[in-house]
Design a protein around this motif. Structure first.
Motif, PDB file in Angstrom:
ATOM      1  N   GLY A 175       0.816  -1.207   0.000  1.00  0.00           N
ATOM      2  CA  GLY A 175       0.000   0.000   0.000  1.00  0.00           C
ATOM      3  C   GLY A 175       0.848   1.255   0.000  1.00  0.00           C
ATOM      4  N   VAL A 176       1.929   1.245   0.765  1.00  0.00           N
ATOM      5  CA  VAL A 176       2.836   2.388   0.774  1.00  0.00           C
ATOM      6  C   VAL A 176       3.465   2.577  -0.601  1.00  0.00           C
ATOM      7  CG1 VAL A 176       4.992   3.291   1.735  1.00  0.00           C
ATOM      8  CG2 VAL A 176       3.304   2.236   3.244  1.00  0.00           C
ATOM      9  N   ALA A 177       3.916   1.473  -1.205  1.00  0.00           N
ATOM     10  CA  ALA A 177       4.532   1.567  -2.528  1.00  0.00           C
ATOM     11  C   ALA A 177       3.566   2.156  -3.558  1.00  0.00           C
ATOM     12  CB  ALA A 177       5.014   0.189  -2.984  1.00  0.00           C
ATOM     13  N   ARG A 178       2.309   1.718  -3.520  1.00  0.00           N
ATOM     14  CA  ARG A 178       1.323   2.276  -4.454  1.00  0.00           C
ATOM     15  C   ARG A 178       1.126   3.769  -4.219  1.00  0.00           C
ATOM     16  NH1 ARG A 178      -1.360  -2.622  -3.223  1.00  0.00           N
ATOM     17  NH2 ARG A 178      -2.668  -1.554  -1.693  1.00  0.00           N
ATOM     18  N   ALA A 179       1.042   4.162  -2.969  1.00  0.00           N
ATOM     19  CA  ALA A 179       0.831   5.570  -2.651  1.00  0.00           C
ATOM     20  C   ALA A 179       2.007   6.423  -3.099  1.00  0.00           C
ATOM     21  CB  ALA A 179       0.600   5.732  -1.148  1.00  0.00           C
ATOM     22  N   LEU A 180       3.232   5.930  -2.882  1.00  0.00           N
ATOM     23  CA  LEU A 180       4.409   6.691  -3.306  1.00  0.00           C
ATOM     24  C   LEU A 180       4.489   6.775  -4.824  1.00  0.00           C
ATOM     25  CD1 LEU A 180       7.065   5.348  -0.765  1.00  0.00           C
ATOM     26  CD2 LEU A 180       5.895   7.566  -0.723  1.00  0.00           C
ATOM     27  N   ALA A 181       4.140   5.683  -5.511  1.00  0.00           N
ATOM     28  CA  ALA A 181       4.190   5.683  -6.970  1.00  0.00           C
ATOM     29  C   ALA A 181       3.179   6.653  -7.571  1.00  0.00           C
ATOM     30  CB  ALA A 181       3.939   4.276  -7.499  1.00  0.00           C
ATOM     31  N   ALA A 182       2.051   6.824  -6.915  1.00  0.00           N
ATOM     32  CA  ALA A 182       0.969   7.654  -7.449  1.00  0.00           C
ATOM     33  C   ALA A 182       0.913   9.047  -6.824  1.00  0.00           C
ATOM     34  CB  ALA A 182      -0.368   6.949  -7.235  1.00  0.00           C
ATOM     35  N   ALA A 183       1.862   9.371  -5.934  1.00  0.00           N
ATOM     36  CA  ALA A 183       1.804  10.630  -5.187  1.00  0.00           C
ATOM     37  C   ALA A 183       0.439  10.792  -4.524  1.00  0.00           C
ATOM     38  CB  ALA A 183       2.134  11.826  -6.076  1.00  0.00           C
ATOM     39  N   ASP A 184      -0.030   9.703  -3.917  1.00  0.00           N
ATOM     40  CA  ASP A 184      -1.359   9.656  -3.316  1.00  0.00           C
ATOM     41  C   ASP A 184      -1.265  10.147  -1.870  1.00  0.00           C
ATOM     42  OD1 ASP A 184      -3.845   9.007  -2.264  1.00  0.00           O
ATOM     43  OD2 ASP A 184      -3.951   7.061  -3.268  1.00  0.00           O
ATOM     44  N   THR A 185      -1.475  11.421  -1.684  1.00  0.00           N
ATOM     45  CA  THR A 185      -1.340  12.003  -0.348  1.00  0.00           C
ATOM     46  C   THR A 185      -2.417  11.489   0.599  1.00  0.00           C
ATOM     47  OG1 THR A 185      -2.641  13.949  -1.014  1.00  0.00           O
ATOM     48  CG2 THR A 185      -0.254  14.088  -1.256  1.00  0.00           C
ATOM     49  N   ALA A 186      -3.617  11.222   0.088  1.00  0.00           N
ATOM     50  CA  ALA A 186      -4.691  10.737   0.954  1.00  0.00           C
ATOM     51  C   ALA A 186      -4.353   9.366   1.520  1.00  0.00           C
ATOM     52  CB  ALA A 186      -6.009  10.694   0.183  1.00  0.00           C
ATOM     53  N   GLY A 221       4.030  11.212  -9.094  1.00  0.00           N
ATOM     54  CA  GLY A 221       4.969  10.328  -8.420  1.00  0.00           C
ATOM     55  C   GLY A 221       5.572   9.292  -9.349  1.00  0.00           C
ATOM     56  N   ARG A 222       6.735   8.795  -8.918  1.00  0.00           N
ATOM     57  CA  ARG A 222       7.401   7.719  -9.660  1.00  0.00           C
ATOM     58  C   ARG A 222       8.171   6.872  -8.656  1.00  0.00           C
ATOM     59  NH1 ARG A 222      12.260   8.196 -13.047  1.00  0.00           N
ATOM     60  NH2 ARG A 222      12.163  10.414 -12.567  1.00  0.00           N
ATOM     61  N   LEU A 223       7.945   5.582  -8.667  1.00  0.00           N
ATOM     62  CA  LEU A 223       8.642   4.664  -7.765  1.00  0.00           C
ATOM     63  C   LEU A 223       9.891   4.146  -8.470  1.00  0.00           C
ATOM     64  CD1 LEU A 223       8.227   3.328  -4.923  1.00  0.00           C
ATOM     65  CD2 LEU A 223       7.246   1.381  -6.150  1.00  0.00           C
ATOM     66  N   LEU A 224      11.050   4.386  -7.869  1.00  0.00           N
ATOM     67  CA  LEU A 224      12.317   3.981  -8.462  1.00  0.00           C
ATOM     68  C   LEU A 224      12.838   2.665  -7.914  1.00  0.00           C
ATOM     69  CD1 LEU A 224      14.256   7.394  -8.423  1.00  0.00           C
ATOM     70  CD2 LEU A 224      12.641   6.527 -10.121  1.00  0.00           C
ATOM     71  N   TYR A 225      12.406   2.299  -6.716  1.00  0.00           N
ATOM     72  CA  TYR A 225      12.943   1.086  -6.084  1.00  0.00           C
ATOM     73  C   TYR A 225      11.949   0.623  -5.035  1.00  0.00           C
ATOM     74  CZ  TYR A 225      16.192  -1.884  -3.390  1.00  0.00           C
ATOM     75  OH  TYR A 225      16.805  -2.944  -2.736  1.00  0.00           O
ATOM     76  N   GLU A 226      11.745  -0.696  -4.978  1.00  0.00           N
ATOM     77  CA  GLU A 226      10.938  -1.293  -3.902  1.00  0.00           C
ATOM     78  C   GLU A 226      11.422  -2.722  -3.709  1.00  0.00           C
ATOM     79  OE1 GLU A 226       8.265  -3.529  -1.712  1.00  0.00           O
ATOM     80  OE2 GLU A 226       8.210  -3.819  -3.885  1.00  0.00           O
ATOM     81  N   ASP A 227      11.906  -3.009  -2.501  1.00  0.00           N
ATOM     82  CA  ASP A 227      12.391  -4.346  -2.200  1.00  0.00           C
ATOM     83  C   ASP A 227      12.472  -4.472  -0.681  1.00  0.00           C
ATOM     84  OD1 ASP A 227      13.281  -6.924  -2.573  1.00  0.00           O
ATOM     85  OD2 ASP A 227      15.113  -6.380  -3.652  1.00  0.00           O
ATOM     86  N   TYR A 234      12.073  -1.289   1.799  1.00  0.00           N
ATOM     87  CA  TYR A 234      12.765  -0.068   1.390  1.00  0.00           C
ATOM     88  C   TYR A 234      12.129   0.460   0.112  1.00  0.00           C
ATOM     89  CZ  TYR A 234      16.591  -1.553   4.513  1.00  0.00           C
ATOM     90  OH  TYR A 234      17.350  -1.958   5.591  1.00  0.00           O
ATOM     91  N   PHE A 235      11.898   1.769   0.075  1.00  0.00           N
ATOM     92  CA  PHE A 235      11.296   2.423  -1.085  1.00  0.00           C
ATOM     93  C   PHE A 235      12.140   3.636  -1.482  1.00  0.00           C
ATOM     94  CE2 PHE A 235       8.079   1.134   2.033  1.00  0.00           C
ATOM     95  CZ  PHE A 235       7.412   0.128   1.341  1.00  0.00           C
ATOM     96  N   VAL A 236      12.244   3.849  -2.767  1.00  0.00           N
ATOM     97  CA  VAL A 236      12.782   5.113  -3.294  1.00  0.00           C
ATOM     98  C   VAL A 236      11.774   5.635  -4.303  1.00  0.00           C
ATOM     99  CG1 VAL A 236      14.672   6.265  -4.485  1.00  0.00           C
ATOM    100  CG2 VAL A 236      15.158   4.317  -2.999  1.00  0.00           C
ATOM    101  N   ALA A 237      11.361   6.874  -4.106  1.00  0.00           N
ATOM    102  CA  ALA A 237      10.371   7.474  -4.997  1.00  0.00           C
ATOM    103  C   ALA A 237      10.698   8.945  -5.185  1.00  0.00           C
ATOM    104  CB  ALA A 237       8.960   7.331  -4.421  1.00  0.00           C
ATOM    105  N   VAL A 238      10.190   9.504  -6.272  1.00  0.00           N
ATOM    106  CA  VAL A 238      10.320  10.954  -6.504  1.00  0.00           C
ATOM    107  C   VAL A 238       8.940  11.505  -6.831  1.00  0.00           C
ATOM    108  CG1 VAL A 238      12.734  10.975  -7.179  1.00  0.00           C
ATOM    109  CG2 VAL A 238      10.998  10.502  -8.908  1.00  0.00           C
ATOM    110  N   TRP A 239       8.676  12.692  -6.333  1.00  0.00           N
ATOM    111  CA  TRP A 239       7.470  13.445  -6.658  1.00  0.00           C
ATOM    112  C   TRP A 239       7.924  14.765  -7.240  1.00  0.00           C
ATOM    113  CZ3 TRP A 239       3.350  13.118  -2.144  1.00  0.00           C
ATOM    114  CH2 TRP A 239       3.065  11.777  -1.878  1.00  0.00           C
TER     115      TRP A 239
END
Length: 240
Positions: A175-186, A221-227, A234-239
């Protein structure tokens, strides 16, 4: 207003001297973090705030030049949060919390010089409303604010994880990964502090600061890493 944000994890093992013989295992993660920092630099912010988890339930500001150390994990290595002289509190023996020390190392590695830097330690038990309010306040401090948001996902992903295996951990991190990938603040704002604490997810409060800062920014948002090496998400994302 928030112009850009990078989300990175903050295990001391990111620092090769700390990882020692296992340093190569996190090479892809370090590369993703470097890529995220380059997005922050490209945003040309007026101000960069490094936000990371800290002990307690409060918020502590750390000015530019604040120092941190990896001595608690057995490595005589100091880092500084941007250029400048350490503040008096650091000289008296205080300093950056561990997560912000990792942030300082990431900035040193990226040769950050694009904007003034400061840190914000956010108590892991800080309630979501205060996290969001802190984020809104940060976003209002300059015309172009950038955030480097540090925090790990659940430390209960496998039987060898620091918190052993919890069957809820994979779903929480997904769920966190999806939110970071989509810049889902809610979705980030809705993370439950009790669940995050029981799953040893240290990033919950910093992510909710990000959610508050980005609520009206319209970033993508864009997810660069998830493992989950070592059983920790661990997550790496950019907004941006």
């Amino acid at each position: 207003m928030l112009a850009a944000a990078a989300v990175c994890p903050c295990p001391p093992l990111l620092v090769p001297e700390v990882a020692a013989g296992a340093a190569a295992e996190l090479g892809d993660l370090r590369t993703a973090c470097a890529d995220a920092l380059s997005v922050l630099a490209a945003a040309r912010p007026d101000r960069l705030v490094v936000v990371g988890p800290a002990e307690g339930s409060g918020i502590a500001a750390h000015p530019q030049g604040s120092t941190g150390s990896f001595r608690p994990v057995g490595v005589d290595r100091e880092v500084r949060l941007g250029p400048g002289e350490p503040p008096a509190a650091d000289r008296a023996g205080a300093g950056l919390p561990p997560a912000l020390a990792v942030g300082g190392w990431l900035l040193e590695r990226a040769a950050w010089g694009s904007a003034p830097v400061e840190g914000l330690g956010v108590g892991e038990s800080l309630d979501p409303e205060r996290c969001a309010a802190a984020g809104r306040e940060l976003a209002a401090t300059a015309e172009r604010v950038a955030l480097l948001v540090l925090g790990d996902g659940s430390a209960c992903r496998t039987v060898k994880a620091p918190g052993y295996l919890d069957e809820r951990a994979t779903g929480f991190d997904a769920g966190v990964a999806r939110a970071l990938a989509a810049a889902d603040t809610a979705a980030l704002a809705a993370l439950d502090p009790g669940t995050a604490a029981s799953l040893l997810a240290a990033g919950r409060a910093p992510w909710q600061v990000l959610a508050g800062a980005a609520a009206t920014a319209g970033l993508e948002g864009r997810l660069l890493y998830e493992d989950a090496p070592y059983g920790v998400g661990y997550f790496v994302a950019v907004w941006s």
